[in-house]
Design a protein around this motif. Structure first.
Motif, PDB file in Angstrom:
ATOM      1  N   GLN A  31      33.589  87.044  26.667  1.00  0.00           N
ATOM      2  CA  GLN A  31      32.864  85.906  26.098  1.00  0.00           C
ATOM      3  C   GLN A  31      31.615  86.346  25.338  1.00  0.00           C
ATOM      4  OE1 GLN A  31      32.108  83.127  29.318  1.00  0.00           O
ATOM      5  NE2 GLN A  31      34.237  83.206  29.989  1.00  0.00           N
ATOM      6  N   GLY A  32      31.431  87.654  25.196  1.00  0.00           N
ATOM      7  CA  GLY A  32      30.313  88.162  24.412  1.00  0.00           C
ATOM      8  C   GLY A  32      29.068  88.513  25.194  1.00  0.00           C
ATOM      9  N   TRP A  33      29.138  88.437  26.521  1.00  0.00           N
ATOM     10  CA  TRP A  33      27.989  88.797  27.350  1.00  0.00           C
ATOM     11  C   TRP A  33      27.808  90.319  27.362  1.00  0.00           C
ATOM     12  CZ3 TRP A  33      25.716  85.759  31.743  1.00  0.00           C
ATOM     13  CH2 TRP A  33      25.969  84.380  31.626  1.00  0.00           C
ATOM     14  N   LYS A  34      26.575  90.746  27.517  1.00  0.00           N
ATOM     15  CA  LYS A  34      26.272  92.144  27.814  1.00  0.00           C
ATOM     16  C   LYS A  34      26.222  92.274  29.334  1.00  0.00           C
ATOM     17  CE  LYS A  34      22.653  95.695  27.557  1.00  0.00           C
ATOM     18  NZ  LYS A  34      23.593  96.806  27.442  1.00  0.00           N
ATOM     19  N   VAL A  35      27.125  93.039  29.881  1.00  0.00           N
ATOM     20  CA  VAL A  35      27.193  93.236  31.333  1.00  0.00           C
ATOM     21  C   VAL A  35      26.836  94.686  31.630  1.00  0.00           C
ATOM     22  CG1 VAL A  35      28.608  93.046  33.397  1.00  0.00           C
ATOM     23  CG2 VAL A  35      29.021  91.501  31.458  1.00  0.00           C
ATOM     24  N   HIS A  36      25.834  94.866  32.484  1.00  0.00           N
ATOM     25  CA  HIS A  36      25.385  96.221  32.817  1.00  0.00           C
ATOM     26  C   HIS A  36      25.573  96.469  34.308  1.00  0.00           C
ATOM     27  CE1 HIS A  36      23.381 100.001  32.307  1.00  0.00           C
ATOM     28  NE2 HIS A  36      22.474  99.713  33.225  1.00  0.00           N
ATOM     29  N   ILE A  37      26.173  97.613  34.630  1.00  0.00           N
ATOM     30  CA  ILE A  37      26.455  97.985  36.019  1.00  0.00           C
ATOM     31  C   ILE A  37      25.563  99.153  36.406  1.00  0.00           C
ATOM     32  CG2 ILE A  37      28.232  98.828  37.606  1.00  0.00           C
ATOM     33  CD1 ILE A  37      30.266  97.791  35.353  1.00  0.00           C
ATOM     34  N   VAL A  38      24.938  99.039  37.563  1.00  0.00           N
ATOM     35  CA  VAL A  38      24.165 100.142  38.133  1.00  0.00           C
ATOM     36  C   VAL A  38      24.872 100.600  39.400  1.00  0.00           C
ATOM     37  CG1 VAL A  38      21.975 100.896  39.104  1.00  0.00           C
ATOM     38  CG2 VAL A  38      21.991  99.271  37.196  1.00  0.00           C
ATOM     39  N   CYS A  39      25.360 101.832  39.410  1.00  0.00           N
ATOM     40  CA  CYS A  39      25.966 102.413  40.609  1.00  0.00           C
ATOM     41  C   CYS A  39      24.910 103.275  41.299  1.00  0.00           C
ATOM     42  CB  CYS A  39      27.169 103.280  40.245  1.00  0.00           C
ATOM     43  SG  CYS A  39      28.560 102.373  39.545  1.00  0.00           S
ATOM     44  N   LEU A  40      24.556 102.907  42.500  1.00  0.00           N
ATOM     45  CA  LEU A  40      23.519 103.660  43.207  1.00  0.00           C
ATOM     46  C   LEU A  40      24.007 105.039  43.617  1.00  0.00           C
ATOM     47  CD1 LEU A  40      21.893 100.891  45.439  1.00  0.00           C
ATOM     48  CD2 LEU A  40      21.267 101.624  43.130  1.00  0.00           C
ATOM     49  N   SER A  41      25.299 105.164  43.882  1.00  0.00           N
ATOM     50  CA  SER A  41      25.857 106.469  44.262  1.00  0.00           C
ATOM     51  C   SER A  41      27.270 106.581  43.703  1.00  0.00           C
ATOM     52  CB  SER A  41      25.883 106.635  45.782  1.00  0.00           C
ATOM     53  OG  SER A  41      27.000 105.942  46.336  1.00  0.00           O
ATOM     54  N   PHE A  42      27.877 107.748  43.884  1.00  0.00           N
ATOM     55  CA  PHE A  42      29.253 107.957  43.469  1.00  0.00           C
ATOM     56  C   PHE A  42      30.240 107.699  44.614  1.00  0.00           C
ATOM     57  CE2 PHE A  42      26.706 110.766  40.723  1.00  0.00           C
ATOM     58  CZ  PHE A  42      27.084 110.280  39.481  1.00  0.00           C
ATOM     59  N   GLY A  43      29.729 107.417  45.806  1.00  0.00           N
ATOM     60  CA  GLY A  43      30.619 107.324  46.957  1.00  0.00           C
ATOM     61  C   GLY A  43      31.215 108.668  47.297  1.00  0.00           C
ATOM     62  N   GLU A  44      30.434 109.708  47.015  1.00  0.00           N
ATOM     63  CA  GLU A  44      30.974 111.072  47.080  1.00  0.00           C
ATOM     64  C   GLU A  44      31.247 111.544  48.504  1.00  0.00           C
ATOM     65  OE1 GLU A  44      26.421 111.411  46.686  1.00  0.00           O
ATOM     66  OE2 GLU A  44      28.038 110.223  45.804  1.00  0.00           O
ATOM     67  N   ARG A  45      30.471 111.097  49.471  1.00  0.00           N
ATOM     68  CA  ARG A  45      30.690 111.567  50.840  1.00  0.00           C
ATOM     69  C   ARG A  45      31.641 110.655  51.607  1.00  0.00           C
ATOM     70  NH1 ARG A  45      25.090 113.771  50.788  1.00  0.00           N
ATOM     71  NH2 ARG A  45      24.224 111.718  51.240  1.00  0.00           N
ATOM     72  N   ALA A  73      36.667 102.798  34.000  1.00  0.00           N
ATOM     73  CA  ALA A  73      36.832 101.421  34.460  1.00  0.00           C
ATOM     74  C   ALA A  73      35.872 100.478  33.753  1.00  0.00           C
ATOM     75  CB  ALA A  73      36.616 101.351  35.977  1.00  0.00           C
ATOM     76  N   ALA A  74      34.609 100.877  33.646  1.00  0.00           N
ATOM     77  CA  ALA A  74      33.616 100.038  32.970  1.00  0.00           C
ATOM     78  C   ALA A  74      34.006  99.800  31.516  1.00  0.00           C
ATOM     79  CB  ALA A  74      32.236 100.679  33.065  1.00  0.00           C
ATOM     80  N   ALA A  75      34.515 100.844  30.845  1.00  0.00           N
ATOM     81  CA  ALA A  75      34.930 100.699  29.444  1.00  0.00           C
ATOM     82  C   ALA A  75      36.078  99.703  29.320  1.00  0.00           C
ATOM     83  CB  ALA A  75      35.339 102.058  28.884  1.00  0.00           C
ATOM     84  N   ILE A  76      37.026  99.766  30.240  1.00  0.00           N
ATOM     85  CA  ILE A  76      38.147  98.815  30.216  1.00  0.00           C
ATOM     86  C   ILE A  76      37.636  97.391  30.393  1.00  0.00           C
ATOM     87  CG2 ILE A  76      40.166  98.022  31.535  1.00  0.00           C
ATOM     88  CD1 ILE A  76      40.706 101.028  32.144  1.00  0.00           C
ATOM     89  N   LEU A  77      36.674  97.211  31.274  1.00  0.00           N
ATOM     90  CA  LEU A  77      36.135  95.878  31.565  1.00  0.00           C
ATOM     91  C   LEU A  77      35.178  95.391  30.482  1.00  0.00           C
ATOM     92  CD1 LEU A  77      35.456  96.359  35.391  1.00  0.00           C
ATOM     93  CD2 LEU A  77      37.406  95.198  34.327  1.00  0.00           C
ATOM     94  N   GLY A  78      34.665  96.308  29.665  1.00  0.00           N
ATOM     95  CA  GLY A  78      33.760  95.923  28.585  1.00  0.00           C
ATOM     96  C   GLY A  78      32.295  95.956  28.955  1.00  0.00           C
ATOM     97  N   ALA A  79      31.941  96.771  29.965  1.00  0.00           N
ATOM     98  CA  ALA A  79      30.563  96.826  30.449  1.00  0.00           C
ATOM     99  C   ALA A  79      29.956  98.206  30.231  1.00  0.00           C
ATOM    100  CB  ALA A  79      30.526  96.478  31.937  1.00  0.00           C
ATOM    101  N   SER A  80      28.630  98.268  30.287  1.00  0.00           N
ATOM    102  CA  SER A  80      27.923  99.545  30.320  1.00  0.00           C
ATOM    103  C   SER A  80      27.659  99.903  31.775  1.00  0.00           C
ATOM    104  CB  SER A  80      26.604  99.449  29.547  1.00  0.00           C
ATOM    105  OG  SER A  80      25.793  98.396  30.055  1.00  0.00           O
ATOM    106  N   VAL A  81      27.492 101.199  32.049  1.00  0.00           N
ATOM    107  CA  VAL A  81      27.304 101.631  33.431  1.00  0.00           C
ATOM    108  C   VAL A  81      26.337 102.807  33.476  1.00  0.00           C
ATOM    109  CG1 VAL A  81      29.325 103.168  33.349  1.00  0.00           C
ATOM    110  CG2 VAL A  81      28.511 102.317  35.562  1.00  0.00           C
ATOM    111  N   GLU A  82      25.528 102.848  34.523  1.00  0.00           N
ATOM    112  CA  GLU A  82      24.662 103.995  34.775  1.00  0.00           C
ATOM    113  C   GLU A  82      24.713 104.344  36.251  1.00  0.00           C
ATOM    114  OE1 GLU A  82      20.217 103.449  35.080  1.00  0.00           O
ATOM    115  OE2 GLU A  82      20.691 101.611  33.980  1.00  0.00           O
TER     116      GLU A  82
END
Length: 240
Positions: A31-45, A73-82
């Protein structure tokens, strides 16, 4: 031209946003929204068991793989991620993390925020992520915090569904029809090869919430995501 609407998702681990809010992200992005995702960790452990079974695996390799999955995944969904890379199992967040998120709030000025349930006896990282997200929201509203930068208003906060909602005292209070973007959500979670065991589970969740959404409305909904509210719903003029 109207100003672009924005949304913020605070995810404890690099895959959480996909399972729990991938539909909401894709729907708003379309719908044209800018959606930004913040991942606090990678879930690595704690959330990369499949990777750790590979001989010779290292922490950096796990992080690299989980970052790549989340970016795809973020690219498929249309969001930015950090990624803040603050670690998991256990997760700890200092003031720098709160202030960084507060800065994101003021720059993004989100119309709504999505994060985890307030309780989760199976995973303490999840409620910590929500606590930090809400604390940063409060800081971003404080006039005395970096007074040269305009404060934000009061964006509503919605809590996405935990893996075992009953044990987390989480209650579905809003259903979102994600049928039109289900294929995007499915494609996004299928990038999460490290957690392939969850693909079928979250397909069932989407169908179940879709059935419940249909029973609570006049809509015919196949797939839905459910959310719990933190703050009261505010409206003007009408309740409908």
């Amino acid at each position: 031209m109207s100003e672009t609407k924005t949304a913020l998702i605070v995810s404890a681990h690099s895959a959480d946003f996909v399972w729990r809010a991938g539909g909401a992200i894709a729907l708003h992005a379309e719908q044209g929204w800018k959606v930004h995702i913040v991942c606090l960790s990678f879930g690595e452990r704690g959330e990369s068991a499949k990777l750790w079974r590979v001989p010779g695996m290292t922490m950096e390799k796990v992080k690299t793989d989980r970052r790549r999955e989340a970016q795809e995944a973020a690219a498929i969904l249309g969001a930015s991620v950090e990624f803040l890379d603050i670690g998991d199992y256990p997760m700890r967040a200092d003031l720098d993390v709160v202030f960084h998120l507060a800065k994101i709030y003021r720059e993004l000025r989100p119309s709504f925020v999505l994060s985890h349930s307030l309780k989760d006896p199976y995973n303490f990282d999840h409620p910590l992520a929500t606590h930090v997200a809400q604390e940063a929201r409060v800081v971003a509203q404080a006039h005395g915090h970096e007074p040269s930068v305009p404060v934000i208003g009061a964006p509503p906060v919605f809590l996405f569904e935990p893996h075992q909602p009953e044990q987390c005292e989480w209650k579905p209070e809003l259903f979102l029809d994600i049928s039109s973007v289900w294929e995007k959500k499915q494609a996004a979670f299928e990038t999460m090869a490290a957690q392939e065991h969850l693909w079928e589970y979250y397909t069932r969740v989407g169908l179940q919430r879709g059935a419940q959404a249909s029973r609570n409305s006049d809509f015919k909904i196949k797939y839905a995501e459910a959310f719990q509210r933190v703050f009261p719903h505010v409206t003007q003029g009408t309740l409908a």
